[in-house]
Write an enzyme that holds these catalytic residues in place. Structure first.
Site, short mmCIF file in Angstrom:
data_model
loop_
_atom_site.label_atom_id
_atom_site.label_comp_id
_atom_site.label_asym_id
_atom_site.label_seq_id
_atom_site.Cartn_x
_atom_site.Cartn_y
_atom_site.Cartn_z
N GLY A 96 0.83 -1.21 0.00
CA GLY A 96 0.00 0.00 0.00
C GLY A 96 0.86 1.24 0.00
O GLY A 96 2.07 1.18 0.21
N LYS A 119 4.48 12.04 -3.39
CA LYS A 119 5.29 10.95 -2.84
C LYS A 119 6.24 11.52 -1.80
O LYS A 119 7.03 12.42 -2.11
CB LYS A 119 6.06 10.29 -4.00
CG LYS A 119 6.92 9.11 -3.60
CD LYS A 119 7.45 8.42 -4.85
CE LYS A 119 8.46 7.33 -4.53
NZ LYS A 119 8.97 6.67 -5.74
N ASP A 131 8.53 6.12 7.97
CA ASP A 131 8.17 7.47 8.43
C ASP A 131 7.29 8.21 7.42
O ASP A 131 6.91 9.35 7.64
CB ASP A 131 9.43 8.29 8.74
CG ASP A 131 10.32 8.46 7.51
OD1 ASP A 131 9.96 7.98 6.41
OD2 ASP A 131 11.39 9.09 7.65
N GLY A 132 7.03 7.59 6.28
CA GLY A 132 6.16 8.23 5.29
C GLY A 132 6.85 9.32 4.49
O GLY A 132 6.21 10.00 3.69
N ARG A 182 4.11 13.03 -8.60
CA ARG A 182 4.20 12.05 -9.68
C ARG A 182 2.91 12.07 -10.49
O ARG A 182 1.81 12.11 -9.94
CB ARG A 182 4.44 10.67 -9.08
CG ARG A 182 4.56 9.57 -10.11
CD ARG A 182 5.32 8.38 -9.58
NE ARG A 182 4.58 7.63 -8.58
CZ ARG A 182 5.10 6.57 -7.94
NH1 ARG A 182 6.34 6.18 -8.18
NH2 ARG A 182 4.39 5.93 -7.04
N ASP A 258 4.47 -5.05 -7.25
CA ASP A 258 3.83 -3.77 -6.89
C ASP A 258 4.43 -2.62 -7.68
O ASP A 258 3.90 -1.52 -7.68
CB ASP A 258 3.96 -3.50 -5.39
CG ASP A 258 5.40 -3.57 -4.91
OD1 ASP A 258 6.03 -4.63 -5.09
OD2 ASP A 258 5.92 -2.57 -4.39
N ASN A 259 5.54 -2.88 -8.35
CA ASN A 259 6.17 -1.84 -9.15
C ASN A 259 5.95 -2.08 -10.65
O ASN A 259 6.72 -1.60 -11.48
CB ASN A 259 7.67 -1.75 -8.85
CG ASN A 259 7.93 -1.26 -7.44
OD1 ASN A 259 7.08 -0.59 -6.85
ND2 ASN A 259 9.10 -1.57 -6.90
P1 AMP Z 1 9.14 0.84 -3.00
O1 AMP Z 1 10.39 0.11 -2.66
O2 AMP Z 1 9.32 2.32 -3.17
O3 AMP Z 1 8.38 0.22 -4.13
O4 AMP Z 1 8.21 0.73 -1.70
C1 AMP Z 1 7.76 -0.49 -1.20
C2 AMP Z 1 6.76 -0.24 -0.11
O5 AMP Z 1 7.37 0.41 0.99
C3 AMP Z 1 5.58 0.61 -0.52
O6 AMP Z 1 4.44 0.12 0.14
C4 AMP Z 1 5.96 1.97 0.02
O7 AMP Z 1 4.85 2.79 0.24
C5 AMP Z 1 6.66 1.60 1.31
N1 AMP Z 1 7.61 2.63 1.75
C6 AMP Z 1 8.78 2.96 1.16
N2 AMP Z 1 9.40 3.94 1.85
C7 AMP Z 1 8.60 4.24 2.90
C8 AMP Z 1 8.67 5.17 3.98
N3 AMP Z 1 9.70 6.01 4.13
N4 AMP Z 1 7.65 5.19 4.86
C9 AMP Z 1 6.61 4.37 4.73
N5 AMP Z 1 6.47 3.47 3.75
C10 AMP Z 1 7.45 3.40 2.83
MG MG Z 2 6.81 0.70 -5.09
#
Ligand code: AMP
Ligand code: MG
Length: 492
Positions: A96, A119, A131-132, A182, A258-259
């Site tokens: 998510g 983002k 930390d979002g 984005r 998911d990507n």
């Molecule tokens: P990604 O590697 O960018 O495809 O992210 C994989 C998952 O990790 C996704 O669900 C992102 O929303 C979550 N995510 C990545 N970085 C963070 C972050 N700093 N805080 C919260 N969720 C994250």
């Molecule tokens: Mg992703």
């Protein structure tokens, strides 16, 4: 005051619809971005803003930065975090939007629909331990590479802006925080369907599929077997996309399900990078220790991911599960052929060939083999062939390359089209420049020190990689020898 406010808003150009928010609740959580201390516009994509129908000067103002930072919700937006799951390096997980919110879908003056997503916008119910937030470097990196991909003519999400937040975020050290805006045809992923299949009802899965079809494949929406056709269409688009990656030497780096989008756009620029010397085993990502997402493995992973989509769709393909599996397998088995024909067509164009001949495949393969054997730079080899400067290629002087050049020239002479049009085809198919890793790093380092001019120049050069202009010349040089191989990190 009320009047000024309305006037201001109507002048921004935001024109949101929120169709995703009308899907069943299970697919998202309404979520506002978490305001940041002091938003400041770092990079802004004016041509993209204009094409979206947005008012460039209002977005550039303090007010615009507040919107792009999530401090101010534009009129008509209905912010939400999307739910999805995914296989990460082969392991299934609930994911998510953990650090992103969808503001809504901008309807452009041309009546196109684009997701506008922030983002790095703060925590959501899907943040797990995170930390979002996002750091400036990785967000600028996504901006550069996604816009370079757009310049190359490869389907991709785009970057409207990066704002700095005025806050520091804790990573291995403290880093400046940033938010990327984005823009995407949608953020529907293979993982969205995996989520629906695992946690939704069959009716919800069907609603999601109908939604995706309406949004991306409207021409099949009235077909009786539309879910099978939908699977086929996604397979085709991904085969085309991955072929395009291979043709320019792009390595995504983290092709988790998911990507991978349903629209066929490249998404999630984390540890991605462009290959220098030709080697199918090339991996840049520090976490991809087994080379799952290596350059040469991308088509295999593509079909692996699409098999996960097919699995998720099974209940919609046929009421009899066995028959559903047969139908799905049949479609999946077409991937290789779709990929191969896209790739071959692209490779022929790279070599200035218009028609098809039996021996094209070995002609191409022999060149690639030589490149691998002699560590030839992928992009610059094709660039030198385009410019008719074989002496610039490291292979020059070897008997096998001399023989190959002769074979290639005779092959070109055999076709009806003129030499000039063959050269033109090559110029349109072989980028003079790609975002070379050392150039990207250099731009990011300067930006980190507050100087965005290096990045602006790089973006300018990458915006038309087929120009073969004077300014591009210095961007074609290879990095000097380095004691360590180039490594990329997941953009967090
Ligand atoms: P990604 O590697 O960018 O495809 O992210 C994989 C998952 O990790 C996704 O669900 C992102 O929303 C979550 N995510 C990545 N970085 C963070 C972050 N700093 N805080 C919260 N969720 C994250
Ligand atoms: Mg992703």
């Amino acid at each position: 005051m009320g009047d000024t406010m309305t006037k201001e808003l109507s002048e921004t150009g935001w024109n949101f619809d929120n169709s995703y928010a009308r899907l069943p609740q299970t697919f998202f959580t309404s979520q506002n971005p978490t305001p940041v201390r002091s938003p400041k516009l770092a990079v802004f994509n004016k041509p993209l803003a204009a094409s979206l129908g947005l008012n460039v000067s209002t977005l550039e103002s303090e007010d615009g930065a507040a919107v792009l930072a999530g401090n101010k919700i534009p009129e008509g937006a209905s912010p939400l975090a999307q739910a999805y799951a995914g296989h990460q390096f082969g392991h299934f997980t609930m994911l998510g939007d953990g650090r992103a919110v969808l503001l809504g879908e901008q309807i452009t003056p041309q009546d196109e629909r684009f997701d506008i997503q922030l983002k790095g916008s703060g925590r959501t119910p899907y943040s797990r331990g995170g930390d979002g937030r996002a750091a400036l470097g990785p967000m600028l990196r996504e901006y550069i590479i996604s816009e370079a991909m757009f310049g190359l003519g490869i389907p991709t999400t785009r970057s409207l802006a990066v704002v700095t937040t005025g806050e520091e975020i804790a990573r291995e050290s403290y880093l400046p925080g940033a938010i990327l805006t984005r823009v995407a045809a949608s953020h529907l992923r293979v993982g969205t369907f995996q989520y629906a299949a695992r946690w939704g009802s069959q009716e919800e899965l069907r609603e999601l599929a109908d939604y995706a079809i309406k949004r991306h494949y409207p021409e099949i929406q009235d077909e009786e077997n539309r879910y099978l056709m939908f699977l086929e269409e996604v397979i085709k688009r991904q085969a085309m996309l991955i072929a395009k990656w291979q043709l320019v030497g792009f390595i995504h780096g983290v092709m988790n399900t998911d990507n991978m989008t349903i629209s066929g756009e490249t998404i999630d620029y984390g540890p991605c990078a462009f290959m220098d010397t030709y080697d199918p085993a090339t991996v840049f990502s520090s976490i991809d220790r087994e080379g799952r997402y290596a350059y040469g493995n991308q088509p295999n992973i593509g079909v692996w991911n699409l098999a996960r989509l097919a699995e998720a769709l099974l209940p919609l393909l046929h009421e009899n599960q066995e028959q559903a599996v047969t139908l799905a397998q049949d479609k999946l088995s077409d991937f290789a052929q779709f990929f191969e024909s896209n790739w071959l067509e692209g490779m022929r164009a790279k070599l200035g060939l218009f028609n098809e001949e039996e021996q094209d495949n070995p002609l191409i393969k022999d060149l690639l083999d030589m490149m691998q054997k002699h560590n030839a730079d992928y992009t610059n080899t094709f660039r030198a062939l385009t410019l008719n400067k074989p002496e610039e290629i490291i292979l020059h002087g070897t008997p096998e390359f001399t023989e190959w050049l002769e074979r290639w020239n005779t092959r070109r002479d055999r076709q009806e089209e003129s030499k000039e049009s063959s050269i033109q085809l090559m110029r349109n198919s072989n980028p003079a420049v790609i975002p070379r890793n050392h150039r990207v790093e250099e731009a990011l380092e300067a930006a980190n020190n507050g100087d965005y001019s290096v990045m602006e120049r790089l973006l300018e050069v990458l915006s038309n990689p087929y120009a073969y202009s004077e300014e591009q010349l210095e961007y074609t040089t290879l990095p000097g020898p380095s004691p360590r191989p180039y490594r990329t990190f997941c953009g967090t």
